[in-house]
Design a protein around this motif. Sequence first.
Motif, mmCIF file in Angstrom:
data_model
loop_
_atom_site.group_PDB
_atom_site.id
_atom_site.type_symbol
_atom_site.label_atom_id
_atom_site.label_comp_id
_atom_site.label_asym_id
_atom_site.label_seq_id
_atom_site.Cartn_x
_atom_site.Cartn_y
_atom_site.Cartn_z
ATOM 1 N N TYR A 128 0.779 -1.261 -0.165
ATOM 2 C CA TYR A 128 0.016 0.083 0.168
ATOM 3 C C TYR A 128 0.904 1.156 0.041
ATOM 4 C CZ TYR A 128 -3.570 -3.361 1.758
ATOM 5 O OH TYR A 128 -4.391 -4.263 1.850
ATOM 6 N N ALA A 129 0.180 2.299 -0.169
ATOM 7 C CA ALA A 129 1.047 3.746 -0.259
ATOM 8 C C ALA A 129 0.837 4.245 1.021
ATOM 9 C CB ALA A 129 0.355 4.803 -1.560
ATOM 10 N N LEU A 130 1.949 4.879 1.525
ATOM 11 C CA LEU A 130 1.898 5.727 2.758
ATOM 12 C C LEU A 130 2.217 7.317 2.535
ATOM 13 C CD1 LEU A 130 3.030 3.530 5.706
ATOM 14 C CD2 LEU A 130 0.724 3.966 5.239
ATOM 15 N N PRO A 131 1.728 8.344 3.233
ATOM 16 C CA PRO A 131 0.755 8.145 4.250
ATOM 17 C C PRO A 131 -0.533 7.611 3.870
ATOM 18 C CG PRO A 131 1.866 10.285 4.336
ATOM 19 C CD PRO A 131 2.073 9.454 2.983
ATOM 20 N N VAL A 132 -1.493 7.250 4.795
ATOM 21 C CA VAL A 132 -2.794 6.996 4.424
ATOM 22 C C VAL A 132 -3.669 7.830 3.592
ATOM 23 C CG1 VAL A 132 -4.875 6.157 5.432
ATOM 24 C CG2 VAL A 132 -3.075 5.437 6.436
ATOM 25 N N ASN A 133 -4.081 7.448 2.558
ATOM 26 C CA ASN A 133 -4.830 8.396 1.423
ATOM 27 C C ASN A 133 -5.779 7.506 0.794
ATOM 28 O OD1 ASN A 133 -3.637 7.226 -1.367
ATOM 29 N ND2 ASN A 133 -1.821 7.557 -0.227
ATOM 30 N N LEU A 134 -6.383 8.483 -0.122
ATOM 31 C CA LEU A 134 -7.561 7.901 -0.651
ATOM 32 C C LEU A 134 -7.295 6.374 -1.390
ATOM 33 C CD1 LEU A 134 -10.654 8.161 -1.143
ATOM 34 C CD2 LEU A 134 -10.263 9.489 -3.169
ATOM 35 N N LEU A 135 -6.441 6.411 -1.940
ATOM 36 C CA LEU A 135 -5.935 5.170 -2.653
ATOM 37 C C LEU A 135 -5.603 4.000 -1.742
ATOM 38 C CD1 LEU A 135 -5.225 3.317 -5.193
ATOM 39 C CD2 LEU A 135 -2.744 4.150 -4.898
ATOM 40 N N THR A 136 -4.926 4.244 -0.681
ATOM 41 C CA THR A 136 -4.678 3.269 0.720
ATOM 42 C C THR A 136 -6.036 2.714 1.177
ATOM 43 O OG1 THR A 136 -2.712 4.741 1.408
ATOM 44 C CG2 THR A 136 -3.413 2.713 2.715
ATOM 45 N N ILE A 137 -6.905 3.654 1.573
ATOM 46 C CA ILE A 137 -8.318 3.420 1.846
ATOM 47 C C ILE A 137 -9.132 2.586 1.005
ATOM 48 C CG2 ILE A 137 -10.519 4.250 2.668
ATOM 49 C CD1 ILE A 137 -8.984 6.915 3.578
ATOM 50 N N ASN A 138 -9.244 2.929 -0.259
ATOM 51 C CA ASN A 138 -10.000 2.089 -1.253
ATOM 52 C C ASN A 138 -9.099 0.762 -1.653
ATOM 53 O OD1 ASN A 138 -12.096 3.650 -1.897
ATOM 54 N ND2 ASN A 138 -11.024 5.089 -3.342
ATOM 55 N N GLN A 139 -8.070 0.737 -1.616
ATOM 56 C CA GLN A 139 -7.342 -0.574 -1.674
ATOM 57 C C GLN A 139 -7.583 -1.557 -0.480
ATOM 58 O OE1 GLN A 139 -3.088 0.682 -2.359
ATOM 59 N NE2 GLN A 139 -3.090 -0.350 -4.329
ATOM 60 N N PHE A 140 -7.417 -0.914 0.671
ATOM 61 C CA PHE A 140 -7.361 -1.772 1.911
ATOM 62 C C PHE A 140 -8.862 -2.396 2.174
ATOM 63 C CE2 PHE A 140 -8.018 -2.429 6.504
ATOM 64 C CZ PHE A 140 -7.047 -3.150 6.884
ATOM 65 N N PHE A 141 -9.914 -1.476 1.967
ATOM 66 C CA PHE A 141 -11.243 -1.863 2.021
ATOM 67 C C PHE A 141 -11.842 -2.379 0.864
ATOM 68 C CE2 PHE A 141 -10.626 0.935 5.673
ATOM 69 C CZ PHE A 141 -10.854 0.316 6.772
ATOM 70 N N GLY A 142 -11.320 -2.417 -0.362
ATOM 71 C CA GLY A 142 -11.696 -3.168 -1.391
ATOM 72 C C GLY A 142 -12.906 -2.238 -1.904
ATOM 73 N N MET A 143 -12.739 -0.835 -1.955
ATOM 74 C CA MET A 143 -14.031 -0.069 -2.481
ATOM 75 C C MET A 143 -13.429 0.868 -3.521
ATOM 76 S SD MET A 143 -15.664 0.169 1.054
ATOM 77 C CE MET A 143 -17.105 0.769 0.963
ATOM 78 N N THR A 144 -14.365 1.800 -3.922
ATOM 79 C CA THR A 144 -14.034 2.782 -4.772
ATOM 80 C C THR A 144 -14.674 4.058 -4.457
ATOM 81 O OG1 THR A 144 -15.828 2.225 -6.333
ATOM 82 C CG2 THR A 144 -13.558 1.271 -6.850
ATOM 83 N N MET A 145 -14.527 4.516 -3.311
ATOM 84 C CA MET A 145 -14.966 5.749 -2.746
ATOM 85 C C MET A 145 -14.512 6.994 -3.148
ATOM 86 S SD MET A 145 -15.486 4.561 1.040
ATOM 87 C CE MET A 145 -14.018 3.945 1.413
ATOM 88 N N SER A 146 -15.416 7.864 -3.220
ATOM 89 C CA SER A 146 -14.933 9.352 -3.501
ATOM 90 C C SER A 146 -14.262 9.742 -2.224
ATOM 91 C CB SER A 146 -16.132 10.233 -4.096
ATOM 92 O OG SER A 146 -16.960 10.371 -2.963
ATOM 93 N N PRO A 147 -13.675 11.189 -2.347
ATOM 94 C CA PRO A 147 -13.243 11.743 -1.133
ATOM 95 C C PRO A 147 -14.439 11.910 -0.172
ATOM 96 C CG PRO A 147 -12.386 12.842 -3.040
ATOM 97 C CD PRO A 147 -13.208 11.858 -3.539
ATOM 98 N N SER A 148 -15.480 12.564 -0.628
ATOM 99 C CA SER A 148 -16.411 12.907 0.619
ATOM 100 C C SER A 148 -16.796 11.379 1.164
ATOM 101 C CB SER A 148 -17.465 13.339 0.086
ATOM 102 O OG SER A 148 -18.268 12.947 -0.986
ATOM 103 N N GLU A 149 -17.193 10.443 0.147
ATOM 104 C CA GLU A 149 -17.460 9.019 0.877
ATOM 105 C C GLU A 149 -16.559 8.661 1.701
ATOM 106 O OE1 GLU A 149 -20.184 7.503 -3.158
ATOM 107 O OE2 GLU A 149 -17.999 7.395 -2.995
ATOM 108 N N ALA A 150 -15.131 8.821 1.415
ATOM 109 C CA ALA A 150 -14.036 8.080 2.311
ATOM 110 C C ALA A 150 -14.099 8.678 3.716
ATOM 111 C CB ALA A 150 -12.673 8.124 1.525
ATOM 112 N N GLN A 151 -14.423 10.062 3.657
ATOM 113 C CA GLN A 151 -14.108 10.833 4.712
ATOM 114 C C GLN A 151 -15.514 10.187 5.649
ATOM 115 O OE1 GLN A 151 -14.267 14.918 3.138
ATOM 116 N NE2 GLN A 151 -12.775 15.295 4.706
ATOM 117 N N ALA A 152 -16.450 10.211 5.374
ATOM 118 C CA ALA A 152 -17.837 9.538 6.000
ATOM 119 C C ALA A 152 -17.357 8.375 6.481
ATOM 120 C CB ALA A 152 -19.046 9.932 5.025
ATOM 121 N N PHE A 153 -16.965 7.383 5.560
ATOM 122 C CA PHE A 153 -16.538 6.027 6.016
ATOM 123 C C PHE A 153 -15.763 5.997 7.018
ATOM 124 C CE2 PHE A 153 -14.114 2.026 5.236
ATOM 125 C CZ PHE A 153 -15.156 1.041 5.285
ATOM 126 N N ILE A 154 -14.303 6.654 6.977
ATOM 127 C CA ILE A 154 -13.570 6.401 8.064
ATOM 128 C C ILE A 154 -14.050 7.215 9.332
ATOM 129 C CG2 ILE A 154 -11.214 7.581 8.547
ATOM 130 C CD1 ILE A 154 -11.105 5.150 6.817
#
Length: 382
Positions: A93-119
């Motif tokens: 994975y890529a660090l620091p934790v970013n949108l790619l890290t989050i989508n890869q880790f959870f197997g999703m394709t979230m937008s920035p706002s969706e990822a913020q709400a998800f985290i």
Amino acid sequence: MARYCVVGAGLSGAVVARALGEAGHSVVVVDERARIGGNCATARDPATGIMEHLYGPHIFHTSDESVWAYVQRFCAMAPYAHRVQAVARGRVYALPVNLLTINQFFGMTMSPSEAQAFIRSKTRPCEAPRNFEEQALAMIGRELYEAFFEGYTRKQWGMSPTRLPASILKRLPLRFTYDDSYFAHRYQGMPKDGYSAMVASILDAPNVDLRLAQGFEALGEPFAHVFYSGPLDRYFDYRLGRLNYRTLDFEKFHAEGDYQGTAVLNYCDADTPFTRITEHKHFAPWEKDAFDRTICYRETSRACGPDDIPYYPIRLAEEQKLLRDYIALARATPGVSFMGRLGTYRYLDMDVTIGEALTASQRLLTMIAEGATPPAFFVDPA
């Protein structure tokens, strides 16, 4: 003419020594190592010609225009954007934790706002986190914390994250974009000829007498004032006890071609004994394709013993009282000022080290001109 002594030929010592020398003062710079540059020293690997960071990688990054202008007086800074990859649970994975890290880790394709709400749904709110773990749970949630930070932090610091201050994690960003740059500073780069050449250029000043492979204790000559960038507790022969550090062990190895395809690959899992592998030709991308072979270092952290090189001050609660006692002892000791990472027992990036040394130099020259005595500390280390 007054004669001054600077102990340590690293960044702090070099900057102060040059200021004194350019102002017409005689200054002796002494370092017990046979090379200059302190822990940012570099040299060409004799087997490959690759520029090595001898005591671990150092990346120059700053938003301080005066510091950026200063270093460029003494070296050509080549563009370098630092990126870090991490191995966790068998994937990269890529660090620091970013949108790619989050989508890869959870197997999703979230937008920035969706990822913020998800985290946000994963986190444990905490107004004033008391330690590293509470900060992580409030910032990124348990799953990302356990995958990327819990095991790595235990290896790096040798203790539970619940014993570490929250400030350690606050240094790392959390991004809801695909920006995987490790640093967000305006200026980033590497000295094209290495850090040792940069420090040598800083020290190439009038009235500066450089003495390597010689201890300060063996000088045996009087000075108007000493500027000491070695370990604070060592100056006093550890009479109050030892301040605790972490040190690093490096296992150097050569390989053919390109070993890992990036400069730094972190190993986050607790059952991997080392913390990271660094591949040094990637720190000089302008020349990396010129080398058919490569050099890498496996890096392992452990408690610092009496004969080890100190890297990271621990600064836990039990160190704070001892540090305050040493600060009081230093302030009661005439004729010496303590500077830099070791002299003030603080973790400092290179740009902060240089910036503090420049500020100290300006204040120092004013005090000398006025006949005033330099303080024990130019920056309060408490």
